[in-house]
Design a protein around this motif. Structure first.
Motif, short mmCIF file in Angstrom:
data_model
loop_
_atom_site.label_atom_id
_atom_site.label_comp_id
_atom_site.label_asym_id
_atom_site.label_seq_id
_atom_site.Cartn_x
_atom_site.Cartn_y
_atom_site.Cartn_z
N PRO A 1 0.83 -1.21 0.00
CA PRO A 1 0.00 0.00 0.00
C PRO A 1 0.86 1.26 0.00
N THR A 2 0.42 2.26 -0.76
CA THR A 2 1.15 3.53 -0.78
C THR A 2 0.96 4.31 0.52
N LYS A 3 -0.08 3.93 1.29
CA LYS A 3 -0.45 4.61 2.54
C LYS A 3 -1.13 5.96 2.27
N ARG A 4 -1.49 6.18 1.01
CA ARG A 4 -2.25 7.40 0.67
C ARG A 4 -3.75 7.15 0.79
N SER A 5 -4.21 6.00 0.27
CA SER A 5 -5.62 5.66 0.35
C SER A 5 -5.79 4.16 0.16
N LEU A 6 -6.90 3.64 0.62
CA LEU A 6 -7.18 2.22 0.50
C LEU A 6 -7.27 1.82 -0.97
N GLY A 7 -6.58 0.74 -1.34
CA GLY A 7 -6.60 0.27 -2.72
C GLY A 7 -5.55 0.91 -3.61
N ASP A 8 -4.70 1.77 -3.04
CA ASP A 8 -3.63 2.44 -3.79
C ASP A 8 -2.32 1.73 -3.48
N TYR A 9 -1.62 1.23 -4.52
CA TYR A 9 -0.49 0.34 -4.28
C TYR A 9 0.78 0.77 -5.01
N VAL A 10 1.90 0.34 -4.43
CA VAL A 10 3.21 0.37 -5.06
C VAL A 10 3.54 -1.07 -5.45
N PHE A 11 4.15 -1.25 -6.61
CA PHE A 11 4.51 -2.59 -7.08
C PHE A 11 6.03 -2.73 -7.11
N PHE A 12 6.53 -3.72 -6.38
CA PHE A 12 7.96 -4.03 -6.34
C PHE A 12 8.23 -5.20 -7.29
N VAL A 13 9.22 -5.04 -8.16
CA VAL A 13 9.50 -6.04 -9.18
C VAL A 13 10.99 -6.33 -9.22
N ASP A 14 11.33 -7.62 -9.29
CA ASP A 14 12.71 -8.05 -9.53
C ASP A 14 12.80 -8.61 -10.94
N LEU A 15 13.78 -8.14 -11.69
CA LEU A 15 13.98 -8.54 -13.08
C LEU A 15 15.27 -9.35 -13.20
N GLU A 16 15.26 -10.36 -14.04
CA GLU A 16 16.47 -11.14 -14.31
C GLU A 16 17.19 -10.48 -15.48
N ALA A 17 17.78 -9.33 -15.20
CA ALA A 17 18.44 -8.53 -16.23
C ALA A 17 19.30 -7.48 -15.56
N ASP A 18 20.16 -6.85 -16.36
CA ASP A 18 21.08 -5.82 -15.89
C ASP A 18 20.71 -4.51 -16.57
N THR A 19 20.67 -3.41 -15.83
CA THR A 19 20.30 -2.12 -16.41
C THR A 19 21.28 -1.66 -17.49
N ARG A 20 22.45 -2.30 -17.57
CA ARG A 20 23.41 -1.93 -18.61
C ARG A 20 23.04 -2.55 -19.96
N GLN A 21 22.09 -3.48 -19.97
CA GLN A 21 21.67 -4.12 -21.21
C GLN A 21 20.71 -3.21 -21.97
N ASP A 22 20.81 -3.22 -23.30
CA ASP A 22 19.97 -2.35 -24.13
C ASP A 22 18.50 -2.64 -23.92
N ALA A 23 18.13 -3.94 -23.81
CA ALA A 23 16.72 -4.32 -23.70
C ALA A 23 16.08 -3.73 -22.44
N ILE A 24 16.80 -3.80 -21.33
CA ILE A 24 16.20 -3.30 -20.09
C ILE A 24 16.22 -1.77 -20.05
N GLN A 25 17.23 -1.14 -20.66
CA GLN A 25 17.22 0.33 -20.74
C GLN A 25 16.00 0.80 -21.53
N SER A 26 15.72 0.12 -22.62
CA SER A 26 14.56 0.45 -23.44
C SER A 26 13.27 0.21 -22.68
N ALA A 27 13.21 -0.92 -21.94
CA ALA A 27 12.00 -1.26 -21.17
C ALA A 27 11.74 -0.23 -20.08
N LEU A 28 12.77 0.18 -19.38
CA LEU A 28 12.60 1.15 -18.29
C LEU A 28 12.19 2.51 -18.84
N ALA A 29 12.71 2.87 -20.03
CA ALA A 29 12.32 4.14 -20.66
C ALA A 29 10.82 4.12 -21.00
N GLU A 30 10.33 2.99 -21.51
CA GLU A 30 8.90 2.86 -21.80
C GLU A 30 8.07 2.85 -20.53
#
Length: 281
Positions: free
Chosen positions: A231-260
C-alpha cells in the motif's frame, strides 16, 4: 578509511550474521577495514545510510517461507537515495533458547515476528499454551532468559553461544529449507549484475492498469522473478509494485524497457542491478 555497516541488532541476530558475511567478503575484496554497527530496527539501519551516519546497511528483504520483509520494502520506497549493491542468501535454522528444564515450564516465547511465523506449526505442537510475543529482533529478549525459566526465545545457535544460553530444541523452523535474502545498500551507484530491483506506482486504480507495465517486459523477453504490491499509505486500494527482473540495467533491452515504463507509471524507482554474493564464512 574504515567503512561502517549497519544492521538490525542487538548482537547475535541473523542480520548481524549476514553483515559479517558481507564484511568478510568486503575486507577480502578491498584494501579497506570495516566494522559493524547494530541498530534497534531494520528501518533505522536503512535510515542510517540515507542520513550518512554509516556507509552501508545489510537488511533482510525476503524469506523463503514468510515472503517479503515489509519494513525493508517500505523503507526502500521512502528513502529515494538507497541503491542495492549486493544480495546475500542466508540459511535460517531457528532454535528454542531457555533455562527451563522442560517445555512444560515455558509460559512465554519471544522473537521477531518473522521467526515466530516460521516456527508456528512447531509452537502449536510443542508449546500450545505458551503466549507468543513479538520482539524487535531474535535476540532482543535474550538478556532476560537467565532470570526466568518460564520464558523462552526463538533465536539462532550462534546467539545461544554468544549469550551462553542453553538450547532446548533445534532446529524448530517448520520448513528445513528456510532461508532469507538480505540486501546490501549504500548511496553509491549499483555495480550492475544479474538481477535488477525496481518499484513503481500507477496513476489510477482501474482494470488493466498493471497490464501495460508487465507487457513491456514480456515483449522484450525480460523475465520477472518477483512481483509484489505494498500500500502507498495514501488511500485504500492504492499500491506500489515491487518487481525483480532477471536482467542488468546496462543491457539495451532493459534500458529500453525502463524508458517505456516511465510513460505508463506515476512514479518509477530503480534500486539498481546487483549479484548475489557467493557463500563465504
Amino acid at each position: 578509511m574504515t567503512i561502517s555497516i549497519a544492521h538490525l541488532g542487538p548482537h547475535g541476530t541473523y542480520a548481524e550474521t549476514a553483515a559479517l558475511k558481507y564484511l568478510n567478503w568486503f575486507t577480502k575484496s578491498h584494501d579497506q577495514a570495516a566494522l559493524l554497527c547494530p541498530y534497534p530496527s531494520i528501518t533505522q539501519s536503512l535510515e542510517a545510510v540515507a542520513k550518512e551516519e554509516v556507509q552501508v546497511a545489510v537488511a533482510p528483504i525476503e524469506n523463503s517461507i514468510e515472503g517479503s520483509v515489509t519494513m525493508t520494502l517500505d523503507a526502500l520506497w521512502r528513502l529515494d537515495t538507497l541503491r542495492i549493491q549486493h544480495a546475500i542468501v542466508l540459511p535460517i535454522h531457528h532454535a528454542l533458547l531457555s533455562i527451563a528444564s522442560d517445555f512444560s515450564e515455558i509460559q512465554t516465547v519471544y522473537s521477531h515476528p518473522q521467526a515466530l511465523a516460521q516456527c508456528q506449526n512447531w509452537l502449536d505442537r510443542n508449546l500450545p499454551s505458551a503466549q507468543v510475543i513479538a520482539a524487535n529482533s531474535t535476540t532482543e529478549a535474550l538478556q532476560h532468559l537467565g532470570e526466568d525459566q518460564t520464558i523462552a526465545a526463538i533465536s539462532s545457535q550462534r546467539a545461544a553461544q554468544l549469550y551462553s544460553l542453553p538450547v532446548l530444541a533445534s532446529p524448530i523452523n517448520d520448513h528445513p529449507e528456510n532461508c532469507t535474502r538480505f540486501i546490501v545498500v549504500s548511496l553509491d551507484p549499483s555495480p550492475g549484475g544479474s538481477r535488477t530491483s525496481i518499484a513503481f506506482s500507477v496513476s489510477a486504480n482501474q482494470p488493466g492498469v498493471l497490464v501495460k507495465p508487465l507487457q513491456i517486459f514480456a515483449e522484450k523477453g525480460i523475465n520477472l522473478s518477483r512481483i509484489e504490491s505494498r500500500p502507498t499509505k495514501r488511500s485504500l486500494g492504492d499500491y506500489v509494485f515491487f518487481v525483480d527482473l532477471e536482467a542488468d540495467t546496462r543491457q539495451d533491452a532493459i534500458q529500453s524497457a525502463l524508458a517505456e515504463l516511465e510513460h505508463c507509471t506515476e512514479t518509477l524507482k530503480i534500486f539498481g542491478s546487483y549479484d548475489v554474493l557467493p557463500a563465504i564464512g
